[in-house]
Design a protein around this motif. Structure first.
Motif, PDB file in Angstrom:
ATOM      1  N   GLY A   1       0.810  -1.206   0.000  1.00 55.99           N
ATOM      2  CA  GLY A   1       0.000   0.000   0.000  1.00 55.99           C
ATOM      3  C   GLY A   1       0.849   1.263   0.000  1.00 55.99           C
ATOM      4  N   LEU A   2       1.912   1.259   0.802  1.00 56.52           N
ATOM      5  CA  LEU A   2       2.794   2.422   0.851  1.00 56.52           C
ATOM      6  C   LEU A   2       3.463   2.681  -0.494  1.00 56.52           C
ATOM      7  N   LYS A   3       3.908   1.624  -1.151  1.00 57.05           N
ATOM      8  CA  LYS A   3       4.558   1.796  -2.451  1.00 57.05           C
ATOM      9  C   LYS A   3       3.603   2.438  -3.452  1.00 57.05           C
ATOM     10  N   THR A   4       2.372   1.929  -3.509  1.00 54.46           N
ATOM     11  CA  THR A   4       1.393   2.472  -4.451  1.00 54.46           C
ATOM     12  C   THR A   4       1.052   3.915  -4.126  1.00 54.46           C
ATOM     13  N   LEU A   5       0.821   4.203  -2.858  1.00 55.14           N
ATOM     14  CA  LEU A   5       0.429   5.558  -2.467  1.00 55.14           C
ATOM     15  C   LEU A   5       1.558   6.557  -2.712  1.00 55.14           C
ATOM     16  N   ARG A   6       2.792   6.157  -2.415  1.00 54.32           N
ATOM     17  CA  ARG A   6       3.920   7.066  -2.633  1.00 54.32           C
ATOM     18  C   ARG A   6       4.182   7.299  -4.115  1.00 54.32           C
ATOM     19  N   ASP A   7       3.927   6.283  -4.926  1.00 55.54           N
ATOM     20  CA  ASP A   7       4.101   6.460  -6.379  1.00 55.54           C
ATOM     21  C   ASP A   7       3.030   7.377  -6.964  1.00 55.54           C
ATOM     22  N   ALA A   8       1.823   7.352  -6.350  1.00 61.81           N
ATOM     23  CA  ALA A   8       0.697   8.090  -6.933  1.00 61.81           C
ATOM     24  C   ALA A   8       0.474   9.450  -6.299  1.00 61.81           C
ATOM     25  N   LEU A   9       0.881   9.602  -5.035  1.00 61.38           N
ATOM     26  CA  LEU A   9       0.582  10.836  -4.308  1.00 61.38           C
ATOM     27  C   LEU A   9       1.860  11.423  -3.726  1.00 61.38           C
ATOM     28  N   ASP A  10       1.933  12.726  -3.714  1.00 59.48           N
ATOM     29  CA  ASP A  10       3.090  13.384  -3.114  1.00 59.48           C
ATOM     30  C   ASP A  10       3.041  13.279  -1.590  1.00 59.48           C
ATOM     31  N   GLU A  11       1.859  13.468  -1.051  1.00 64.82           N
ATOM     32  CA  GLU A  11       1.703  13.519   0.396  1.00 64.82           C
ATOM     33  C   GLU A  11       0.239  13.267   0.724  1.00 64.82           C
ATOM     34  N   ALA A  12      -0.029  12.523   1.791  1.00 54.76           N
ATOM     35  CA  ALA A  12      -1.409  12.242   2.168  1.00 54.76           C
ATOM     36  C   ALA A  12      -1.446  11.718   3.598  1.00 54.76           C
ATOM     37  N   PRO A  13      -2.532  12.035   4.335  1.00 50.46           N
ATOM     38  CA  PRO A  13      -2.665  11.495   5.691  1.00 50.46           C
ATOM     39  C   PRO A  13      -2.633   9.972   5.719  1.00 50.46           C
ATOM     40  N   LEU A  14      -3.155   9.347   4.656  1.00 48.34           N
ATOM     41  CA  LEU A  14      -3.159   7.888   4.595  1.00 48.34           C
ATOM     42  C   LEU A  14      -1.733   7.347   4.605  1.00 48.34           C
ATOM     43  N   ILE A  15      -0.808   8.032   3.932  1.00 51.38           N
ATOM     44  CA  ILE A  15       0.591   7.607   3.923  1.00 51.38           C
ATOM     45  C   ILE A  15       1.185   7.731   5.316  1.00 51.38           C
ATOM     46  N   GLU A  16       0.949   8.861   5.967  1.00 51.56           N
ATOM     47  CA  GLU A  16       1.482   9.076   7.311  1.00 51.56           C
ATOM     48  C   GLU A  16       0.960   8.023   8.282  1.00 51.56           C
ATOM     49  N   GLY A  17      -0.339   7.728   8.191  1.00 50.47           N
ATOM     50  CA  GLY A  17      -0.920   6.727   9.070  1.00 50.47           C
ATOM     51  C   GLY A  17      -0.341   5.346   8.839  1.00 50.47           C
ATOM     52  N   LEU A  18      -0.119   4.997   7.557  1.00 50.81           N
ATOM     53  CA  LEU A  18       0.439   3.684   7.246  1.00 50.81           C
ATOM     54  C   LEU A  18       1.882   3.554   7.721  1.00 50.81           C
ATOM     55  N   VAL A  19       2.662   4.602   7.573  1.00 46.56           N
ATOM     56  CA  VAL A  19       4.046   4.570   8.053  1.00 46.56           C
ATOM     57  C   VAL A  19       4.061   4.322   9.559  1.00 46.56           C
ATOM     58  N   ASP A  20       3.194   5.037  10.260  1.00 46.94           N
ATOM     59  CA  ASP A  20       3.137   4.911  11.713  1.00 46.94           C
ATOM     60  C   ASP A  20       2.713   3.517  12.142  1.00 46.94           C
ATOM     61  N   VAL A  21       1.639   2.999  11.550  1.00 49.39           N
ATOM     62  CA  VAL A  21       1.159   1.686  11.965  1.00 49.39           C
ATOM     63  C   VAL A  21       2.125   0.589  11.518  1.00 49.39           C
ATOM     64  N   GLY A  22       2.809   0.791  10.391  1.00 52.96           N
ATOM     65  CA  GLY A  22       3.800  -0.189   9.948  1.00 52.96           C
ATOM     66  C   GLY A  22       4.952  -0.307  10.920  1.00 52.96           C
ATOM     67  N   ARG A  23       5.430   0.820  11.436  1.00 51.74           N
ATOM     68  CA  ARG A  23       6.493   0.794  12.437  1.00 51.74           C
ATOM     69  C   ARG A  23       6.041   0.073  13.702  1.00 51.74           C
ATOM     70  N   TRP A  24       4.784   0.330  14.080  1.00 54.13           N
ATOM     71  CA  TRP A  24       4.235  -0.324  15.267  1.00 54.13           C
ATOM     72  C   TRP A  24       4.181  -1.842  15.079  1.00 54.13           C
ATOM     73  N   LEU A  25       3.734  -2.317  13.936  1.00 50.49           N
ATOM     74  CA  LEU A  25       3.636  -3.754  13.693  1.00 50.49           C
ATOM     75  C   LEU A  25       4.997  -4.446  13.734  1.00 50.49           C
ATOM     76  N   GLU A  26       6.053  -3.728  13.363  1.00 51.79           N
ATOM     77  CA  GLU A  26       7.386  -4.320  13.366  1.00 51.79           C
ATOM     78  C   GLU A  26       7.871  -4.669  14.769  1.00 51.79           C
ATOM     79  N   GLU A  27       7.191  -4.142  15.792  1.00 52.18           N
ATOM     80  CA  GLU A  27       7.602  -4.383  17.173  1.00 52.18           C
ATOM     81  C   GLU A  27       7.190  -5.761  17.676  1.00 52.18           C
ATOM     82  N   PHE A  28       6.383  -6.486  16.906  1.00 49.15           N
ATOM     83  CA  PHE A  28       5.770  -7.704  17.423  1.00 49.15           C
ATOM     84  C   PHE A  28       6.286  -8.960  16.724  1.00 49.15           C
ATOM     85  N   HIS A  29       6.025 -10.083  17.366  1.00 50.03           N
ATOM     86  CA  HIS A  29       6.440 -11.399  16.858  1.00 50.03           C
ATOM     87  C   HIS A  29       5.816 -11.642  15.481  1.00 50.03           C
TER      88      HIS A  29
END
Length: 286
Positions: free
Chosen positions: A192-220
Motif C-alpha cells: 500500500g505504501l509503495k502504491t500511495l507514494r508512487d501516486a501521491l506526493d503527500e497524504a494522511p493515509l501515507i502518514e498513518g500507514l508509516v506509523d502503523v507499519g512501524r508499530w507492527l514491526e515491534e511484534f512477533h
C-alpha cells in the motif's frame, strides 16, 4: 466478575495485536498461561467502564495507579495468543493527545492542569525506566481510521448481528471485526505504501500507514492482527453494517491508484468518506 456498570459503553474501535505465548518472557509468560485458563475473562466494555468510573471522583484518576493484569486471549491452530490490555500505558499516551482534541477550557474543566502535569511527569519517569514499552492495542473514537483497513482484506471480515439476528440470544452484542496474520498485515502495508507514494506526493493515509507499519514491526512475526469495530456497532444500523465493506473499498481505491485509474480511486474514496462522515457526525448529535 463484577462490573462497574451494566450500561453499554460505545463508541470506540480497536486495532489489536495478539502475540503467541512464546513471545513473552518469564514470569509474564507463566502469568498469561494461567490467565488463559480462567473460565471467565473481562471484555473491552469492562475496561471502558473501569476507566469511566475513575473519572467520577474528585479529583479524577485519568490514568490507573497500577498497570492492568488483564488481556484478550485467543487460540488459533493450537497456538495460544495474548493481547495485554496495558491500560495504564495507553492512558498515558491518550493524555498526550487530548490537547489536540478538546478546547482548552473544556480540557481544564475535565482534567485540571496540575493533574495533567503530574500525570505527564509520572509517565516520563516511567518511560525512562521502560524505553521499549509499546501498547498491544490502538484505539480510535467515532471512526475506524482508513489506514487500518489497509492491513486486512474483505475475505477476513466477520460480522455477527448479535441480538439483531433472527436466532441470537437476547442481549447478544453485534460484532464486526477482521483478523489477519501479521505477515499478511505487514505485506499489505508495504504494498500500500509503495502504491500511495508512487501516486501521491503527500497524504494522511501515507502518514498513518508509516506509523502503523512501524508499530507492527515491534511484534512477533507469528502474531495476529485484529481490527474490531468495538462499540461503533451500536452507532449504526444492522443494515448499514451489512453493507459496510470498507476494507474492500480501501483495497479497490489503492488498486485503482496502482493502475492509474484516478476516477476509480476517487469513487472508492468518496464511498469511504460518506460512510465514515455519517458516523463521526453522530458524536455531536443530541
Amino acid at each position: 466478575m463484577p462490573k462497574v456498570s451494566s450500561v453499554t459503553v460505545p463508541y470506540a474501535s480497536y486495532l489489536r495485536v495478539y502475540e503467541p505465548l512464546a513471545a513473552f518472557p518469564e514470569p509474564e509468560r507463566d502469568h498469561w498461561a494461567r490467565y488463559a485458563r480462567r473460565p471467565e475473562r473481562p471484555s473491552y466494555q469492562d475496561e471502558l467502564r473501569r476507566s469511566l468510573a475513575d473519572l467520577v471522583p474528585t479529583p479524577p484518576v485519568p490514568v490507573p495507579v497500577h498497570e492492568s493484569s488483564d488481556a484478550f486471549v485467543l487460540e488459533t491452530d493450537g497456538v495460544l495468543c495474548v493481547c495485554p490490555w496495558r491500560t495504564r500505558l495507553r492512558g498515558w499516551q491518550a493524555m498526550g493527545e487530548l490537547s489536540g482534541q478538546l478546547p482548552a477550557p473544556v480540557l481544564d474543566a475535565v482534567l485540571p492542569p496540575v493533574l495533567r502535569r503530574q500525570t505527564t511527569a509520572d509517565y516520563e519517569q516511567w518511560l525512562a525506566r521502560n524505553p521499549d514499552a509499546r501498547p498491544w492495542i490502538r484505539t480510535s473514537t467515532w471512526q475506524v481510521p482508513l489506514h487500518w483497513f489497509v492491513l486486512v482484506s474483505d475475505e477476513e471480515r466477520s460480522y455477527d448481528r448479535g441480538d439483531r439476528g433472527e436466532r441470537a440470544a437476547p442481549g447478544a452484542p453485534p460484532v464486526l471485526r477482521y483478523r489477519t496474520p501479521m505477515v499478511e498485515a505487514r505485506r499489505r502495508v508495504a504494498r500500500g505504501l509503495k502504491t500511495l507514494r508512487d501516486a501521491l506526493d503527500e497524504a494522511p493515509l501515507i502518514e498513518g500507514l508509516v506509523d502503523v507499519g512501524r508499530w507492527l514491526e515491534e511484534f512477533h512475526p507469528r502474531s495476529l492482527v485484529e481490527l474490531d469495530y468495538g462499540g461503533l456497532v451500536h452507532a449504526v444500523s444492522a443494515d448499514e453494517l451489512d453493507e459496510d465493506h470498507s476494507a474492500a473499498d480501501v483495497a479497490e481505491g489503492i488498486e485503482a491508484l496502482r493502475v492509474g485509474d484516478g476516477e476509480g480511486a476517487a469513487e472508492a474514496y468518496a464511498r469511504l468518506v460518506e460512510r465514515w462522515r455519517a458516523v463521526r457526525h453522530l458524536q455531536f448529535a443530541n
